[in-house]
Design a protein around this motif. Structure first.
Motif, PDB file in Angstrom:
ATOM      1  N   PRO A 167      11.124   2.183  -5.142  1.00  0.00           N
ATOM      2  CA  PRO A 167       9.800   2.813  -5.165  1.00  0.00           C
ATOM      3  C   PRO A 167       9.675   3.775  -6.329  1.00  0.00           C
ATOM      4  N   HIS A 168       8.445   4.151  -6.617  1.00  0.00           N
ATOM      5  CA  HIS A 168       8.186   5.180  -7.616  1.00  0.00           C
ATOM      6  C   HIS A 168       8.092   6.506  -6.874  1.00  0.00           C
ATOM      7  N   VAL A 169       9.214   7.173  -6.719  1.00  0.00           N
ATOM      8  CA  VAL A 169       9.248   8.434  -5.984  1.00  0.00           C
ATOM      9  C   VAL A 169      10.098   9.425  -6.759  1.00  0.00           C
ATOM     10  N   SER A 219       2.993   5.242  10.957  1.00  0.00           N
ATOM     11  CA  SER A 219       3.997   4.661  10.070  1.00  0.00           C
ATOM     12  C   SER A 219       4.601   5.697   9.134  1.00  0.00           C
ATOM     13  N   LEU A 220       3.872   6.764   8.851  1.00  0.00           N
ATOM     14  CA  LEU A 220       4.413   7.791   7.986  1.00  0.00           C
ATOM     15  C   LEU A 220       5.437   8.641   8.712  1.00  0.00           C
ATOM     16  N   ASP A 221       5.562   8.461  10.030  1.00  0.00           N
ATOM     17  CA  ASP A 221       6.624   9.092  10.808  1.00  0.00           C
ATOM     18  C   ASP A 221       7.722   8.097  11.155  1.00  0.00           C
ATOM     19  N   ASN A 222       7.645   6.894  10.583  1.00  0.00           N
ATOM     20  CA  ASN A 222       8.608   5.855  10.924  1.00  0.00           C
ATOM     21  C   ASN A 222      10.016   6.272  10.515  1.00  0.00           C
ATOM     22  N   THR A 223      11.001   5.738  11.217  1.00  0.00           N
ATOM     23  CA  THR A 223      12.407   5.999  10.918  1.00  0.00           C
ATOM     24  C   THR A 223      13.061   4.710  10.441  1.00  0.00           C
ATOM     25  N   ARG A 224      14.267   4.829   9.936  1.00  0.00           N
ATOM     26  CA  ARG A 224      14.995   3.638   9.510  1.00  0.00           C
ATOM     27  C   ARG A 224      15.211   2.692  10.689  1.00  0.00           C
ATOM     28  N   LEU A 225      15.570   3.250  11.840  1.00  0.00           N
ATOM     29  CA  LEU A 225      15.802   2.421  13.018  1.00  0.00           C
ATOM     30  C   LEU A 225      14.517   1.742  13.467  1.00  0.00           C
ATOM     31  N   GLY A 226      13.407   2.471  13.477  1.00  0.00           N
ATOM     32  CA  GLY A 226      12.133   1.878  13.860  1.00  0.00           C
ATOM     33  C   GLY A 226      11.705   0.778  12.909  1.00  0.00           C
ATOM     34  N   ALA A 227      11.911   0.990  11.614  1.00  0.00           N
ATOM     35  CA  ALA A 227      11.554  -0.032  10.634  1.00  0.00           C
ATOM     36  C   ALA A 227      12.420  -1.272  10.803  1.00  0.00           C
ATOM     37  N   LEU A 228      13.711  -1.081  11.046  1.00  0.00           N
ATOM     38  CA  LEU A 228      14.604  -2.229  11.259  1.00  0.00           C
ATOM     39  C   LEU A 228      14.209  -2.998  12.511  1.00  0.00           C
ATOM     40  N   ALA A 229      13.786  -2.290  13.564  1.00  0.00           N
ATOM     41  CA  ALA A 229      13.362  -2.962  14.798  1.00  0.00           C
ATOM     42  C   ALA A 229      12.127  -3.831  14.545  1.00  0.00           C
ATOM     43  N   VAL A 230      11.168  -3.325  13.777  1.00  0.00           N
ATOM     44  CA  VAL A 230       9.983  -4.113  13.456  1.00  0.00           C
ATOM     45  C   VAL A 230      10.364  -5.347  12.645  1.00  0.00           C
ATOM     46  N   LEU A 231      11.207  -5.172  11.645  1.00  0.00           N
ATOM     47  CA  LEU A 231      11.598  -6.296  10.798  1.00  0.00           C
ATOM     48  C   LEU A 231      12.329  -7.366  11.603  1.00  0.00           C
ATOM     49  N   SER A 271       0.817  -1.216   0.000  1.00  0.00           N
ATOM     50  CA  SER A 271       0.000   0.000   0.000  1.00  0.00           C
ATOM     51  C   SER A 271       0.849   1.264   0.000  1.00  0.00           C
ATOM     52  N   PHE A 272       2.012   1.218   0.616  1.00  0.00           N
ATOM     53  CA  PHE A 272       2.850   2.411   0.751  1.00  0.00           C
ATOM     54  C   PHE A 272       4.164   2.282  -0.029  1.00  0.00           C
ATOM     55  N   ARG A 273       4.156   1.472  -1.090  1.00  0.00           N
ATOM     56  CA  ARG A 273       5.394   1.208  -1.813  1.00  0.00           C
ATOM     57  C   ARG A 273       5.869   2.407  -2.618  1.00  0.00           C
ATOM     58  N   LEU A 274       5.069   3.461  -2.752  1.00  0.00           N
ATOM     59  CA  LEU A 274       5.529   4.678  -3.411  1.00  0.00           C
ATOM     60  C   LEU A 274       6.412   5.523  -2.508  1.00  0.00           C
ATOM     61  N   ARG A 275       6.515   5.145  -1.249  1.00  0.00           N
ATOM     62  CA  ARG A 275       7.266   5.918  -0.270  1.00  0.00           C
ATOM     63  C   ARG A 275       8.604   5.261   0.009  1.00  0.00           C
ATOM     64  N   PRO A 276       9.493   5.938   0.770  1.00  0.00           N
ATOM     65  CA  PRO A 276      10.775   5.323   1.126  1.00  0.00           C
ATOM     66  C   PRO A 276      10.563   4.009   1.875  1.00  0.00           C
ATOM     67  N   TRP A 277      11.544   3.110   1.829  1.00  0.00           N
ATOM     68  CA  TRP A 277      11.356   1.749   2.338  1.00  0.00           C
ATOM     69  C   TRP A 277      10.969   1.727   3.800  1.00  0.00           C
ATOM     70  N   TRP A 278      11.477   2.647   4.610  1.00  0.00           N
ATOM     71  CA  TRP A 278      11.166   2.597   6.037  1.00  0.00           C
ATOM     72  C   TRP A 278       9.725   3.011   6.334  1.00  0.00           C
ATOM     73  N   GLN A 279       9.082   3.747   5.420  1.00  0.00           N
ATOM     74  CA  GLN A 279       7.661   4.052   5.592  1.00  0.00           C
ATOM     75  C   GLN A 279       6.776   2.925   5.066  1.00  0.00           C
ATOM     76  N   ARG A 280       7.359   1.972   4.385  1.00  0.00           N
ATOM     77  CA  ARG A 280       6.600   0.805   3.931  1.00  0.00           C
ATOM     78  C   ARG A 280       6.454  -0.232   5.047  1.00  0.00           C
ATOM     79  N   VAL A 281       7.104  -0.013   6.182  1.00  0.00           N
ATOM     80  CA  VAL A 281       7.033  -0.927   7.319  1.00  0.00           C
ATOM     81  C   VAL A 281       6.164  -0.285   8.392  1.00  0.00           C
TER      82      VAL A 281
END
Length: 454
Positions: A437-439, A306-318, A285-295
């Motif tokens: 992404p398409h950005v 999720s639109l305020d997510n950071t790289r560190l937050g996305a890595l923690a979820v993964l 759904s959010f693949r048009l955005r940077p990878w960390w906002q896709r998590v």
């Protein structure tokens, strides 16, 4: 990041005058969405003209937020004329990309979401060098010709010259459509807009449109379920490794094998596939955005967390909510089913079993024995299948082994099936996250992905 101020374009008269005609918005550094009737007015044609402009016709435009001194020209590459069908939309390609500081606007189709309580905003301007105004609005509902009505809140008004502006949804952090008209008998308190869905249906091959198949508020369910799954998997993993931790999983007794056996069931029972599916659907759904906002955010209690997510937050979820539970589940399945599992039968349900080549049987005083015909994927017969006739236990017991009820074929099939389903979604998630992404170029990546609604 896309916001209500980004990507705003002013369309100007092509006669050499500085007159303001209408608005549009950038969806890429060189791609503008606006109204067809605004383009007609810019080219001094009848506003309801249905014929597309020629390749030689150039539309003048500027960028009011960063200053109208920066000007560009653009050609029409997509045309849906005004009229009874209600499309009234044009796509312009700039002859030279807009300055990076102008930004861009993300068009979003938000499925299964009632937005009538969301806070909306429209930016409008009346003339070059005018600072413009943000007008607060709320969504009312669909009207004829496929438009959607908005009601103006407060003292603001929709005025001539607002056409082509984006309808910004603060709750969803995206543009949900484009203002196309206002009824003249309501003094600007009511407006009509063309939805992002209709724009995508007309120009899905040309315009990047975010298709949200998962509401932002569903992240609350994801956060709760994913944290519960992580805690249960970790608890059983530690109980399998440590005698002291087995007190926290009393259903496993004092046996490390049963800590793995019950832990293996936590994954499908407590919605491991749901967690993987939700994250994959969010990424799509959010693949048009940077990878960390896709998590999804780790604690997505707010609608747009999720639109305020950071790289560190996305890595923690993964790592903690996806990769670690998936790894532990694979370890549990391997140990509980393929390395240490032994299937036993209850002799009381099979009185003639002694005649069928029992091996490793205990004394007649004991109820359970192994049998050649009973295993993970086989059984003596279906009699008493759901009456605790089959048991499972770890190997290597000289005395009577501790046993738990087991259902050959069905139980391992369900566990392995749900586990593989979760792994499939995890693999598909990796594919989405690793894909470009398409950005716009200001994110450092070329626009290569196009989405079209079928």
């Amino acid at each position: 990041m896309s916001s209500s101020e980004n990507g705003i374009v002013r369309l100007r008269a092509s006669s050499g005058e500085e007159a303001h005609i209408g608005l549009g918005f950038l969806v890429e550094a060189d791609l503008v969405v606006t109204c067809a009737h605004v383009v007609n007015a810019c080219l001094q044609r009848d506003m309801l003209c249905i014929d597309p402009p020629s390749d030689k016709d150039l539309v003048n435009l500027s960028f009011p937020i960063v200053g109208d001194g920066i000007q560009r020209t653009a050609r029409v590459i997509g045309w849906e004329p005004p009229g009874e069908n209600g499309i009234d939309c044009a796509i312009l390609r700039l002859t030279q990309p807009a300055p990076p500081e102008v930004g861009f606007t993300l068009l979003s189709v938000i499925e299964r979401r009632d937005m009538r309580k969301d806070d909306l905003s429209i930016y409008g301007s009346l003339e070059p060098h005018h600072p413009g105004t943000h007008v607060a609005a709320s969504l009312s509902g669909n009207v004829a010709v496929g438009w959607t009505q908005i009601n103006i809140e407060g003292q603001g008004r929709i005025k001539p010259g607002f056409s082509g502006g984006a309808i910004w949804n603060y709750d969803q952090r995206a543009a949900i459509g484009m203002i196309v008209a206002r009824p003249t008998d309501h003094d600007g308190t009511i407006g009509y807009f063309l939805s992002a869905e209709r724009i995508a249906k007309a120009y899905g091959r040309l315009v990047p449109v975010e298709i949200r198949r998962i509401p932002l508020r569903q992240q609350r369910w994801f956060s709760g379920v994913a944290l519960l799954l992580f805690a249960l998997m970790l608890l059983h993993f530690l109980a399998e490794r440590s005698v002291e931790m087995r007190a926290f999983v009393p259903w496993a007794g004092e046996n490390s094998y049963f800590a793995a056996f019950f832990g293996m069931h936590m994954f499908p029972i407590f919605l491991g596939p749901f967690v993987m599916w939700t994250v994959w659907l969010h990424a799509v759904s959010f693949r048009l955005r940077p990878w960390w906002q896709r998590v999804p955010a780790l604690f997505g209690w707010r609608p747009a967390a999720s639109l305020d997510n950071t790289r560190l937050g996305a890595l923690a979820v993964l790592l903690f909510l996806l990769i670690l539970p998936a790894y532990v589940q694979g370890h549990f399945v391997r140990k509980a089913l393929f390395e240490e599992a032994r299937v036993y039968v209850d002799r009381t349900f099979f009185p003639n079993a002694d005649e069928n080549r029992f091996h490793k049987c205990r004394s007649l005083a004991e109820r359970v024995c192994q049998h050649d015909a009973a295993g993970l994927w086989s059984l003596i017969n279906f009699d008493a299948y759901f009456d605790h006739a089959y048991r499972i236990a770890p190997p290597g017991h000289d005395a009577a082994p501790p046993v738990k009820t087991f259902f050959p074929v069905l139980q391992p099939l369900l566990v392995i099936g749900f586990t593989l389903l979760a792994y499939i979604y995890l693999a598909r998630l990796a594919q989405v996250l690793l894909g470009s992404p398409h950005v716009p170029d200001r994110f450092g990546q070329k626009p290569i992905f196009k989405w079209r609604i079928k």
